[in-house]
Design a protein around this motif. Structure first.
Motif, mmCIF file in Angstrom:
data_model
loop_
_atom_site.group_PDB
_atom_site.id
_atom_site.type_symbol
_atom_site.label_atom_id
_atom_site.label_comp_id
_atom_site.label_asym_id
_atom_site.label_seq_id
_atom_site.Cartn_x
_atom_site.Cartn_y
_atom_site.Cartn_z
ATOM 1 N N SER A 27 3.682 5.924 -5.240
ATOM 2 C CA SER A 27 3.921 5.935 -6.682
ATOM 3 C C SER A 27 2.782 6.578 -7.467
ATOM 4 O O SER A 27 2.908 6.812 -8.657
ATOM 5 C CB SER A 27 4.127 4.501 -7.187
ATOM 6 O OG SER A 27 5.228 3.919 -6.542
ATOM 7 N N GLY A 28 1.640 6.820 -6.799
ATOM 8 C CA GLY A 28 0.501 7.438 -7.464
ATOM 9 C C GLY A 28 -0.473 6.453 -8.081
ATOM 10 O O GLY A 28 -1.345 6.836 -8.854
ATOM 11 N N ILE A 29 -0.358 5.173 -7.722
ATOM 12 C CA ILE A 29 -1.258 4.156 -8.277
ATOM 13 C C ILE A 29 -2.516 4.030 -7.429
ATOM 14 O O ILE A 29 -3.620 3.963 -7.957
ATOM 15 C CB ILE A 29 -0.528 2.804 -8.407
ATOM 16 C CG1 ILE A 29 0.581 2.952 -9.450
ATOM 17 C CG2 ILE A 29 -1.502 1.693 -8.785
ATOM 18 C CD1 ILE A 29 1.532 1.790 -9.515
ATOM 19 N N LEU A 30 -2.355 4.003 -6.127
ATOM 20 C CA LEU A 30 -3.492 3.950 -5.216
ATOM 21 C C LEU A 30 -3.732 5.344 -4.629
ATOM 22 O O LEU A 30 -2.778 6.094 -4.419
ATOM 23 C CB LEU A 30 -3.240 2.964 -4.065
ATOM 24 C CG LEU A 30 -3.078 1.499 -4.417
ATOM 25 C CD1 LEU A 30 -2.818 0.687 -3.151
ATOM 26 C CD2 LEU A 30 -4.280 0.957 -5.148
ATOM 27 N N ASP A 31 -4.982 5.647 -4.355
ATOM 28 C CA ASP A 31 -5.310 6.903 -3.680
ATOM 29 C C ASP A 31 -4.951 6.790 -2.209
ATOM 30 O O ASP A 31 -5.101 5.711 -1.606
ATOM 31 C CB ASP A 31 -6.795 7.209 -3.810
ATOM 32 C CG ASP A 31 -7.206 7.535 -5.230
ATOM 33 O OD1 ASP A 31 -6.349 8.090 -5.973
ATOM 34 O OD2 ASP A 31 -8.344 7.236 -5.621
ATOM 35 N N VAL A 64 0.833 -1.207 0.000
ATOM 36 C CA VAL A 64 0.000 0.000 0.000
ATOM 37 C C VAL A 64 0.864 1.252 0.000
ATOM 38 O O VAL A 64 0.597 2.203 -0.740
ATOM 39 C CB VAL A 64 -0.987 -0.014 1.195
ATOM 40 C CG1 VAL A 64 -1.687 1.321 1.330
ATOM 41 C CG2 VAL A 64 -1.995 -1.140 1.025
ATOM 42 N N LEU A 65 1.924 1.268 0.800
ATOM 43 C CA LEU A 65 2.807 2.433 0.853
ATOM 44 C C LEU A 65 3.464 2.681 -0.508
ATOM 45 O O LEU A 65 3.456 3.800 -1.019
ATOM 46 C CB LEU A 65 3.869 2.254 1.933
ATOM 47 C CG LEU A 65 4.889 3.384 2.042
ATOM 48 C CD1 LEU A 65 4.203 4.685 2.460
ATOM 49 C CD2 LEU A 65 5.986 3.015 3.019
ATOM 50 N N ILE A 66 4.033 1.650 -1.104
ATOM 51 C CA ILE A 66 4.715 1.809 -2.392
ATOM 52 C C ILE A 66 3.725 2.235 -3.479
ATOM 53 O O ILE A 66 3.999 3.155 -4.253
ATOM 54 C CB ILE A 66 5.440 0.509 -2.792
ATOM 55 C CG1 ILE A 66 6.602 0.242 -1.831
ATOM 56 C CG2 ILE A 66 5.931 0.577 -4.239
ATOM 57 C CD1 ILE A 66 7.235 -1.121 -1.969
ATOM 58 N N LEU A 67 2.569 1.591 -3.548
ATOM 59 C CA LEU A 67 1.598 1.916 -4.598
ATOM 60 C C LEU A 67 0.973 3.290 -4.396
ATOM 61 O O LEU A 67 0.664 3.988 -5.366
ATOM 62 C CB LEU A 67 0.535 0.825 -4.697
ATOM 63 C CG LEU A 67 1.063 -0.540 -5.154
ATOM 64 C CD1 LEU A 67 -0.030 -1.591 -5.073
ATOM 65 C CD2 LEU A 67 1.655 -0.474 -6.553
ATOM 66 N N THR A 68 0.801 3.707 -3.151
ATOM 67 C CA THR A 68 0.252 5.040 -2.876
ATOM 68 C C THR A 68 1.289 6.109 -3.200
ATOM 69 O O THR A 68 0.991 7.086 -3.892
ATOM 70 C CB THR A 68 -0.189 5.154 -1.407
ATOM 71 O OG1 THR A 68 -1.180 4.158 -1.151
ATOM 72 C CG2 THR A 68 -0.788 6.519 -1.111
#
Length: 157
Positions: free
Chosen positions: A147-151, A141-145
């Protein structure tokens, strides 16, 4: 995708090259949550897992099993028949939905961040780089958030 009986193996498929969609940490890097990251082209497990196994076999040796969260993938057979042998596919709802685990005789346990197939290419590139950085220790979740993938999460619990 062809629906297969529980005991059948998925067919051998011509897999698109994984290329720059798979990044692994260098040897001796901090373990953290992940050993690297992978950005599949779709949620179709036979084609995508076939491509992943083909890429990993070249550098890491045979793959015996892949564990994944079935909520993130289309229906998968229990086994995948590849030119390198059978690969068991196991769905675990308890596994983080943005994670897969790959096991083989020389691989032991490889944890990969799975970047959603629909991710923006620039954001996907940031996530691949972040997860494969030698000192990366962040959660999916931290990496994807970041990176701008997850809100980012909103509200309070």
């Amino acid at each position: 995708m062809t629906f297969l009986s529980a005991g059948a193996a998925g067919p051998v498929v011509g897999s698109p090259a994984v290329g720059r969609r798979l990044r692994l940490k260098p040897p001796g890097a901090v373990k953290g949550c992940f050993d690297g990251a992978w950005w599949p082209r779709s949620r179709e497990p036979v084609a995508e897992f076939s491509a992943l196994v083909t890429a990993l076999v070249a550098d890491s040796g045979p793959v015996d099993r892949i564990g994944f969260n079935p909520a993130m993938w289309d229906l998968a057979p229990r086994k995948l028949a590849l030119e390198t042998g059978l690969v068991r596919l196991a769905g675990f709802f308890g596994l983080d939905r943005h994670t897969i685990v790959v096991i083989g005789p020389r691989i032991r346990r490889l944890s990969l961040l799975v970047v959603p197939p629909e991710a923006d290419p620039a954001a996907a590139e940031r996530a691949l780089e972040a997860a494969a950085a030698p000192d990366a220790a962040g959660s999916a979740v931290l990496i994807l958030t970041t990176s701008g993938i997850l809100d980012p999460p909103t509200g309070t619990a």
